[in-house]
Design an enzyme around this catalytic site. Structure first.
Site, PDB file in Angstrom:
ATOM      1  N   ASN A   1     -17.058 -18.067  29.339  1.00  0.00           N
ATOM      2  CA  ASN A   1     -18.437 -18.505  29.545  1.00  0.00           C
ATOM      3  C   ASN A   1     -18.707 -19.809  28.824  1.00  0.00           C
ATOM      4  O   ASN A   1     -19.613 -20.544  29.185  1.00  0.00           O
ATOM      5  CB  ASN A   1     -19.416 -17.444  29.019  1.00  0.00           C
ATOM      6  CG  ASN A   1     -19.696 -16.378  30.062  1.00  0.00           C
ATOM      7  OD1 ASN A   1     -19.264 -16.495  31.205  1.00  0.00           O
ATOM      8  ND2 ASN A   1     -20.402 -15.346  29.674  1.00  0.00           N
ATOM      9  N   THR A   2     -17.920 -20.082  27.786  1.00  0.00           N
ATOM     10  CA  THR A   2     -18.197 -21.269  26.976  1.00  0.00           C
ATOM     11  C   THR A   2     -18.137 -22.537  27.827  1.00  0.00           C
ATOM     12  O   THR A   2     -18.948 -23.443  27.673  1.00  0.00           O
ATOM     13  CB  THR A   2     -17.205 -21.357  25.806  1.00  0.00           C
ATOM     14  OG1 THR A   2     -17.211 -20.109  25.116  1.00  0.00           O
ATOM     15  CG2 THR A   2     -17.573 -22.466  24.856  1.00  0.00           C
TER      16      THR A   2
ATOM     17  N   GLY B   1     -24.538 -25.268  28.936  1.00  0.00           N
ATOM     18  CA  GLY B   1     -25.210 -26.550  29.061  1.00  0.00           C
ATOM     19  C   GLY B   1     -24.783 -27.525  27.982  1.00  0.00           C
ATOM     20  O   GLY B   1     -24.953 -28.729  28.123  1.00  0.00           O
ATOM     21  N   GLY B   2     -24.249 -27.035  26.883  1.00  0.00           N
ATOM     22  CA  GLY B   2     -23.647 -27.923  25.900  1.00  0.00           C
ATOM     23  C   GLY B   2     -24.258 -27.995  24.518  1.00  0.00           C
ATOM     24  O   GLY B   2     -23.533 -27.942  23.538  1.00  0.00           O
TER      25      GLY B   2
ATOM     26  N   ARG C   1     -38.425 -15.752  29.492  1.00  0.00           N
ATOM     27  CA  ARG C   1     -37.432 -15.203  30.423  1.00  0.00           C
ATOM     28  C   ARG C   1     -37.533 -13.697  30.590  1.00  0.00           C
ATOM     29  O   ARG C   1     -37.415 -13.178  31.688  1.00  0.00           O
ATOM     30  CB  ARG C   1     -36.021 -15.474  29.892  1.00  0.00           C
ATOM     31  CG  ARG C   1     -35.616 -16.905  29.918  1.00  0.00           C
ATOM     32  CD  ARG C   1     -34.182 -16.970  29.479  1.00  0.00           C
ATOM     33  NE  ARG C   1     -33.892 -18.258  28.869  1.00  0.00           N
ATOM     34  CZ  ARG C   1     -32.711 -18.584  28.374  1.00  0.00           C
ATOM     35  NH1 ARG C   1     -31.731 -17.709  28.381  1.00  0.00           N
ATOM     36  NH2 ARG C   1     -32.511 -19.763  27.863  1.00  0.00           N
TER      37      ARG C   1
ATOM     38  N   HIS D   1     -26.565 -12.823  29.512  1.00  0.00           N
ATOM     39  CA  HIS D   1     -25.976 -12.713  28.172  1.00  0.00           C
ATOM     40  C   HIS D   1     -26.120 -11.273  27.695  1.00  0.00           C
ATOM     41  O   HIS D   1     -27.112 -10.628  27.962  1.00  0.00           O
ATOM     42  CB  HIS D   1     -26.711 -13.653  27.214  1.00  0.00           C
ATOM     43  CG  HIS D   1     -26.055 -13.776  25.876  1.00  0.00           C
ATOM     44  ND1 HIS D   1     -25.036 -14.665  25.627  1.00  0.00           N
ATOM     45  CD2 HIS D   1     -26.266 -13.104  24.716  1.00  0.00           C
ATOM     46  CE1 HIS D   1     -24.648 -14.542  24.365  1.00  0.00           C
ATOM     47  NE2 HIS D   1     -25.379 -13.600  23.791  1.00  0.00           N
TER      48      HIS D   1
ATOM     49  N   GLU E   1     -19.374 -13.422  21.634  1.00  0.00           N
ATOM     50  CA  GLU E   1     -20.271 -12.521  22.354  1.00  0.00           C
ATOM     51  C   GLU E   1     -19.777 -11.073  22.351  1.00  0.00           C
ATOM     52  O   GLU E   1     -20.544 -10.151  22.619  1.00  0.00           O
ATOM     53  CB  GLU E   1     -20.455 -13.040  23.794  1.00  0.00           C
ATOM     54  CG  GLU E   1     -21.755 -12.573  24.419  1.00  0.00           C
ATOM     55  CD  GLU E   1     -22.018 -13.186  25.791  1.00  0.00           C
ATOM     56  OE1 GLU E   1     -21.653 -14.370  26.002  1.00  0.00           O
ATOM     57  OE2 GLU E   1     -22.582 -12.484  26.643  1.00  0.00           O
TER      58      GLU E   1
HETATM   59  C1  LIG Z   1     -23.895 -20.184  32.774  1.00  0.00           C
HETATM   60  C2  LIG Z   1     -24.038 -19.993  31.294  1.00  0.00           C
HETATM   61  C3  LIG Z   1     -24.673 -20.964  30.532  1.00  0.00           C
HETATM   62  C4  LIG Z   1     -24.803 -20.794  29.166  1.00  0.00           C
HETATM   63  N1  LIG Z   1     -25.388 -21.764  28.452  1.00  0.00           N
HETATM   64  C5  LIG Z   1     -25.454 -21.651  27.109  1.00  0.00           C
HETATM   65  C6  LIG Z   1     -25.970 -22.703  26.312  1.00  0.00           C
HETATM   66  O1  LIG Z   1     -26.363 -23.741  26.837  1.00  0.00           O
HETATM   67  N2  LIG Z   1     -26.002 -22.552  24.976  1.00  0.00           N
HETATM   68  C7  LIG Z   1     -25.536 -21.424  24.358  1.00  0.00           C
HETATM   69  O2  LIG Z   1     -25.558 -21.347  23.148  1.00  0.00           O
HETATM   70  N3  LIG Z   1     -25.025 -20.391  25.100  1.00  0.00           N
HETATM   71  C8  LIG Z   1     -24.976 -20.491  26.424  1.00  0.00           C
HETATM   72  N4  LIG Z   1     -24.443 -19.454  27.151  1.00  0.00           N
HETATM   73  C9  LIG Z   1     -23.870 -18.295  26.452  1.00  0.00           C
HETATM   74  C10 LIG Z   1     -22.501 -18.660  25.908  1.00  0.00           C
HETATM   75  O3  LIG Z   1     -21.796 -19.406  26.866  1.00  0.00           O
HETATM   76  C11 LIG Z   1     -21.630 -17.474  25.558  1.00  0.00           C
HETATM   77  O4  LIG Z   1     -22.347 -16.531  24.832  1.00  0.00           O
HETATM   78  C12 LIG Z   1     -20.432 -17.918  24.746  1.00  0.00           C
HETATM   79  O5  LIG Z   1     -19.751 -18.936  25.412  1.00  0.00           O
HETATM   80  C13 LIG Z   1     -19.488 -16.784  24.449  1.00  0.00           C
HETATM   81  O6  LIG Z   1     -18.305 -17.308  23.877  1.00  0.00           O
HETATM   82  P1  LIG Z   1     -17.063 -16.364  23.593  1.00  0.00           P
HETATM   83  O7  LIG Z   1     -15.998 -17.219  23.068  1.00  0.00           O
HETATM   84  O8  LIG Z   1     -17.498 -15.216  22.798  1.00  0.00           O
HETATM   85  O9  LIG Z   1     -16.698 -15.799  25.015  1.00  0.00           O
HETATM   86  P2  LIG Z   1     -16.224 -16.582  26.337  1.00  0.00           P
HETATM   87  O10 LIG Z   1     -16.378 -18.043  26.222  1.00  0.00           O
HETATM   88  O11 LIG Z   1     -16.887 -15.919  27.476  1.00  0.00           O
HETATM   89  O12 LIG Z   1     -14.678 -16.311  26.337  1.00  0.00           O
HETATM   90  C14 LIG Z   1     -14.123 -15.028  26.470  1.00  0.00           C
HETATM   91  C15 LIG Z   1     -12.718 -15.191  27.004  1.00  0.00           C
HETATM   92  O13 LIG Z   1     -12.032 -13.956  26.906  1.00  0.00           O
HETATM   93  C16 LIG Z   1     -11.303 -13.739  28.081  1.00  0.00           C
HETATM   94  N5  LIG Z   1     -11.064 -12.300  28.233  1.00  0.00           N
HETATM   95  C17 LIG Z   1     -11.925 -11.339  28.648  1.00  0.00           C
HETATM   96  N6  LIG Z   1     -11.302 -10.136  28.660  1.00  0.00           N
HETATM   97  C18 LIG Z   1     -10.023 -10.342  28.234  1.00  0.00           C
HETATM   98  C19 LIG Z   1      -8.891  -9.500  28.044  1.00  0.00           C
HETATM   99  N7  LIG Z   1      -8.925  -8.187  28.300  1.00  0.00           N
HETATM  100  N8  LIG Z   1      -7.738 -10.057  27.628  1.00  0.00           N
HETATM  101  C20 LIG Z   1      -7.655 -11.394  27.394  1.00  0.00           C
HETATM  102  N9  LIG Z   1      -8.696 -12.242  27.555  1.00  0.00           N
HETATM  103  C21 LIG Z   1      -9.875 -11.714  27.954  1.00  0.00           C
HETATM  104  C22 LIG Z   1     -12.161 -14.344  29.150  1.00  0.00           C
HETATM  105  O14 LIG Z   1     -11.422 -14.665  30.303  1.00  0.00           O
HETATM  106  C23 LIG Z   1     -12.707 -15.590  28.463  1.00  0.00           C
HETATM  107  O15 LIG Z   1     -11.872 -16.702  28.633  1.00  0.00           O
HETATM  108  C24 LIG Z   1     -24.319 -19.618  28.521  1.00  0.00           C
HETATM  109  C25 LIG Z   1     -23.679 -18.644  29.280  1.00  0.00           C
HETATM  110  C26 LIG Z   1     -23.517 -18.825  30.647  1.00  0.00           C
HETATM  111  C27 LIG Z   1     -22.823 -17.754  31.433  1.00  0.00           C
END
Ligand SMILES: Cc1cc2nc3c(=O)[nH]c(=O)nc-3n(C[C@H](O)[C@H](O)[C@H](O)COP(=O)(O)OP(=O)(O)OC[C@H]3O[C@@H](n4cnc5c(N)ncnc54)[C@H](O)[C@@H]3O)c2cc1C
Ligand SMILES: Cc1cc2nc3c(=O)[nH]c(=O)nc-3n(C[C@H](O)[C@H](O)[C@H](O)COP(=O)(O)O)c2cc1C
Lengths: 806, 181
Positions: free
Chosen positions: A338-339, A343-344, A633, A740, A769
């Site tokens: 999701n990262t 939006g950045g 929201r 989210h 997350e």
């Molecule tokens: C469209 C959108 C816009 C957003 N905009 C914003 C914003 O502007 N500002 C903000 O702060 N937040 C924003 N968010 C929220 C934010 O993007 C996420 O909460 C955050 O990126 C989560 O990061 P993460 O590293 O925890 O997970 P992620 O970036 O989601 O990465 C998780 C990774 O784990 C992998 N994975 C999953 N299951 C497994 C498994 N079993 N084995 C191996 N790999 C696995 C996935 O493929 C993924 O690559 C937005 C979210 C979305 C969907």
């Protein structure tokens, strides 16, 4: 198109060879034709397998590489030559190069019938399961009296014969294309879930549960408590493993236990049927190769990170910076999760920098609201910080500050207040103090750290991400979320880290109450075992897993089965389940965040006419407004759910001009595709939406009068811009989409995963997350990024310190 | 009565060989069956000189001297194995000893169908002008599940199948006598 011609005889002086050479010469322009001889292939012998030796092996490879095969046969004694027969036996014994290949037959004989009987035999042979070619029907090309058919240049003399051969050849080229379609495997789509079936054991029926995701058999569990030990144990271990590894029901029985083996296969077949897929499709799939079933890929490293999103890659970089080895295991073909969709801008209070910007109207009022808040509403653990913040605000207001105010405390209290919610059952939730404190105290450090590994931020703009409530967003100069992911990924790759993509993690290795590594499954369905000193879960939330959202939801009155999502489809809560499998506790799982104004199908924001909220005119499926469109929201989301989820954003030609990220072309296309409605009158638009025109016209008339009055008597909207008055009129269908998930694994400030007794699970860490407790009932826009980079760093550092340096 | 039994495969282990060995013992009081192999026969490649190699000449002599021939064939890919068709090509192309020779076809296979397609092909092949054997008409002997059919002393343990073979063989003996006139 590549065609291979097989000269199906070993005799020196054969008209069949002349015929094949003629075909090559004649149709050179229509296809790439190569001829092969079989005369040096030895006589088939079941007891002496030479199919992995030359010359057979080269011919085999040519067959495999060809799009279609032409076999030329002579007729010997009403059948095919033994040399061709022998060649086909080699091709059906331990290798099967003809399997599924389109084949055309041609034949010669020196008598009048011209190989008719041989061709019939050949058809039957090619049809045998071991050969399994697909033979062009009809188009029987028989060259009788072959000794006299060719002229001195090797051309067939009779024009009629040449014409017929041409027809057959053209038909074959078309047939090859059709056969290609036949070869594409049947698509399967399981109804995800767990299905209970039974299988035959020695002591009667055994219960078994088969779990499916949309495209895979994920797990097979057989309850063997009622079974005596012995050979069947091997069956219960090996057969499910083979089925999952190969995603096939074409499985060899364990020798000596064929009844039990077949019982397991039949049980899974039943479950497949229950999941809505024809088991025969899976039975026709190839057997799992010995490799995939038996030999896993095994690695050893210091720290293994599950998930290559922002949190995971950040943790990995920190492990490398501490001089240790790291492997990142990513479910999808590319990292980013999701990262990469964000939006950045990330939130971090940086007063020195923010103070260089002028305050905007309204900001002072927001701060004054804090001064006027009743302290009884503040939870005890935040009270001291709240009072300290009030002092800071007072000093700012007293000094008549004209600049943008901020502090870590203000960020902390906003995160806390923004996340405070009560669910449908009356449970109150707010962010866990120590976690929120660490987040807000270290977010700026995270910005600096990102800069140190090459993320450039825009010094000239302090932005307010949607839903952030304050201007403290640090915006990368490069493209949105990609800026973070590319810098992190480059660092990992350039500093000796290893990223395995296409490898979902399926299990955590757990021995003597300690986590010792993970097991994943790669794209070849091969097990990947990684032994490590520490495991960091960073697999993101569960926004793309509607079943899981429904299971835990306590906040929304209803979660639709066909809920769309803004998330990557990979975000299915895997890390949460992995944590639970070793006893982890969960926190805040019932609270999720939806984007109220999203595309009903894709969950995207910028389809249709997405305009600023001042120009939102939302009507329900009865054509009536139902909410103050300027609401937050979660209020909008709940209001939409109460009105059947689907609603419409109404626009006129002027409002259309305020839409983001669209063009007239794209609007026209969407209207044509039926995903956006347009009409010259309000009544016509209403008809398209199946709404009573009179009701709709009245709704719009009222809205326009509120715009004129600057006041909305019905729903209290206060901020207006344009009226709906100039044709053509538009309606954009919208629905809330899952965005989210705030809940997740329970962690402490060092990212240790805690079990249900609050005890640290040794060697297991979680960040991003996948973890809960911080954003509680509602996450502020821009706070996720602060979270994943701050806790991602902590996870990497703590894991190294505790497991690699002790 | 003198008969030649031809094992239709070059494999080291063959239930068709076992079947012929069983017949050799079992019908010893009615006929002397000599078992011949197709294993060591050179590969047929339609040489321009129509000269039979040594092995073919020896086998030809045996067939010519015999009252009839039993061919027991496996089924490979819905037809007879190449080593057997190789033998028949030599015989057809050079010495042609099967002309008007009584032939009985048997077949053993691991599966249920017991070589039925291969036997049909073999009949068509033996009917080709250069072979023109007199194949015992009307009857077929298909031994399916051939791995389970014999005990370790090569005795056909399936009594139904054993009886069927007795009748079939008796028919063949009759047929030979009629052909001889
Ligand atoms: C469209 C959108 C816009 C957003 N905009 C914003 C914003 O502007 N500002 C903000 O702060 N937040 C924003 N968010 C929220 C934010 O993007 C996420 O909460 C955050 O990126 C989560 O990061 P993460 O590293 O925890 O997970 P992620 O970036 O989601 O990465 C998780 C990774 O784990 C992998 N994975 C999953 N299951 C497994 C498994 N079993 N084995 C191996 N790999 C696995 C996935 O493929 C993924 O690559 C937005 C979210 C979305 C969907
Ligand atoms: C190349 C090859 C192809 C085969 N094709 C068939 C077939 O089409 N039908 C069949 O019933 N058995 C087929 N079989 C299996 C045979 O039944 C089995 O190997 C043989 O008939 C047993 O007889 P034997 O003991 O004389 O070898 C095939 C075997 C091989 C080696």
């Amino acid at each position: 198109m590549k065609i291979l011609g097989i000269i199906g005889t070993n005799s020196e002086n054969s008209p069949t060879r002349l015929l094949m050479q003629f075909i090559k010469k004649q149709y050179d322009e229509k296809a790439e034709i190569e001829l092969v001889e079989i005369k040096d292939v030895p006589m088939f012998n079941e007891s002496k397998d030479l199919s992995d030796k030359e010359p057979f092996i080269s011919i085999r490879k040519k067959i495999e590489a060809a799009d279609g095969i032409i076999i030329g046969t002579s007729e010997h004694n009403r059948s095919i030559p033994s040399s061709l027969n022998s060649f086909l036996e080699w091709s059906s014994f331990s290798v099967h190069p003809f399997d599924g290949k389109p084949v055309m037959l041609v034949g010669t004989s020196i008598t009048r019938q011209g190989s008719a009987s041989a061709q019939l035999h050949l058809r039957q042979i090619l049809d045998a399961p071991g050969v399994n070619a697909i033979v062009l029907p009809g188009n029987e090309f028989l060259l009788g009296d072959a000794k006299h058919a060719f002229d001195n240049d090797g051309n067939i003399e009779a024009q009629r014969t040449v014409d017929f051969l041409g027809t057959c050849f053209n038909n074959f080229l078309r047939f090859v294309k059709v056969a290609d379609v036949l070869q594409t495997p049947d698509e399967v789509r399981f109804e995800p879930g767990d299905y209970k079936v039974t299988t035959k054991g020695h002591n009667g029926e055994l219960p078994m549960v088969v779990s499916f995701s949309e495209d895979r058999i994920e797990d097979i569990e057989i309850d063997t408590t009622g079974e005596t030990q012995g050979i069947a144990d091997t069956v219960f271990e090996r057969i499910p493993q083979a089925i999952i590894a190969g995603q096939t029901l074409n499985i060899d029985a364990v020798s000596g236990a064929s009844v039990t083996s077949n019982g397991v296969v039949d049980g899974v077949a039943q479950a497949v049927k229950l999941a809505g897929v024809d088991p025969n499709i899976l039975k026709k799939r190839p057997k799992p190769s010995a490799d995939t079933v038996t030999t896993p890929l095994e690695y050893k490293t210091d720290v293994v990170v599950v998930g290559g999103g922002g949190a995971g890659l950040t943790a990995a970089v920190n492990v490398l910076q501490a001089g240790k080895q790291v492997m990142v295991v990513e479910k999808f073909p590319a990292v980013g999760g999701n990262t990469i969709r964000t939006g950045g801008p990330m939130n971090a209070a940086d007063p020195k920098w923010q103070n260089t910007f002028a305050a905007l109207p309204g900001e002072k009022e927001t701060l004054e609201e804090i001064l006027n808040m009743d302290e009884a509403e503040i939870d005890a653990e935040y009270l001291a910080d709240f009072q300290e913040l009030k002092k800071q605000i007072k000093a700012y207001i007293d000094s008549d500050g004209k600049y943008l105010f901020d502090s870590a405390l203000w960020h902390r209290i906003q995160t806390y207040l923004g996340g405070k919610r009560t669910d449908l059952k009356g449970n109150e939730i707010h962010g866990q103090y120590d976690l929120v404190k660490v987040l807000t105290d270290h977010a700026l450090e995270s910005v600096k750290w990102l800069e140190s590994i090459g993320v450039e931020f825009d010094p000239d703009e302090v932005s307010m991400p949607v839903g952030a409530k304050w201007r403290r967003g640090h915006k990368p100069l490069k493209n949105q979320g990609y800026a973070y992911i590319s810098a992190l990924q480059d660092f990992v790759n350039q500093n000796g880290g290893k990223i395995l993509t296409d490898t979902p993690v399926k299990h955590i290795l757990f021995e003597n109450n300690k986590v010792t590594g993970i097991v994943g499954l790669n794209a070849d369905n091969r097990k990947v075992i990684i032994h490590a000193k520490a495991v960091i879960l960073a697999s993101g939330g569960f926004g793309a897993n509607t079943k899981m959202v429904q299971k835990y939801n306590t906040y929304w009155s209803k979660v639709d089965d066909n809920l769309a999502t803004s998330n990557s489809p990979a975000i299915t809560g895997d890390g949460i389940r992995l944590g639970q499998s070793v006893g982890a506790d969960l926190v805040g799982m019932g609270f999720t965040q939806m984007m109220p104004v999203s595309d009903p199908e894709t969950g995207e924001l910028f389809t249709g006419l997405q305009v600023p909220p001042a120009n939102f005119v939302m009507v329900n499926q009865q054509g009536k407004r139902f909410v103050d469109e300027y609401e937050s929201r979660d209020v909008l989301t709940q209001a939409a759910i109460d009105n059947g989820s689907l609603f419409y954003l109404i626009a006129d030609d002027e409002i259309k001009k305020t839409a983001y990220n669209t063009t007239q072309e794209s609007i026209d296309e969407q209207v044509k595709a039926g995903t956006l409605y347009r009409a010259d009158t309000l009544a016509d638009l209403a008809k398209q939406l199946d709404i009573k025109p009179a009701v709709f016209e009245e709704t719009i008339a009222k809205y326009n009068s509120y715009v004129d009055a600057g006041k909305d008597a019905e729903f209290g909207k206060e901020v207006f811009d344009l009226k709906v008055q100039k044709a053509p009129f538009y309606a954009t269908p919208r629905k809330p989409a899952m965005h989210h998930t705030m809940g997740g694994l329970k962690i402490d400030t060092k990212t240790h995963v805690l079990d249900t007794d609050g005890v640290i699970i040794e060697n297991l860490y979680a960040a991003g997350e996948v973890a809960g407790g911080i954003h509680a009932g509602n996450r502020l826009g821009g706070n996720s990024l602060s979270d994943i980079f701050t806790y991602g760093r902590i996870a990497g550092k703590t894991a190294v310190k505790e497991t690699c340096e002790k | 009565m003198k008969l030649i039994g031809i094992v239709g495969t070059n494999a080291d282990k063959s239930t068709n060989r076992t079947l012929l060995q069983y017949m050799q013992e079992h019908f010893a009081d009615q006929a002397k069956i000599e078992i011949c192999e197709v294993k060591d026969i050179p590969v047929f490649n339609k040489p321009s000189e129509r000269v039979a190699p040594e092995q073919i000449r020896q086998l030809t002599d045996k067939i010519t001297a015999a009252d009839g021939v039993i061919i027991s064939t496996p089924e490979y890919d819905h037809t007879i194995p190449a080593p057997l068709s190789n033998l028949l090509e030599w015989l057809a192309y050079t010495t042609q000893p099967l002309q008007n020779k009584p032939v009985m076809i048997t077949g053993a296979s691991y599966g249920v169908l017991g070589t039925s397609r291969a036997q049909t092909h073999l009949r068509q092949i033996l009917n080709a002008p250069e072979l023109k054997a007199l194949v015992l008409p009307g009857k077929e002997y298909l031994l399916g599940h051939s791995l389970q059919a014999f005990n370790d002393k090569n005795v056909l343990v399936d009594t139904d199948k054993a009886q069927e073979l007795d009748e079939y063989f008796a028919n063949f003996v009759d047929f030979i006598n009629k052909v001889k006139g």
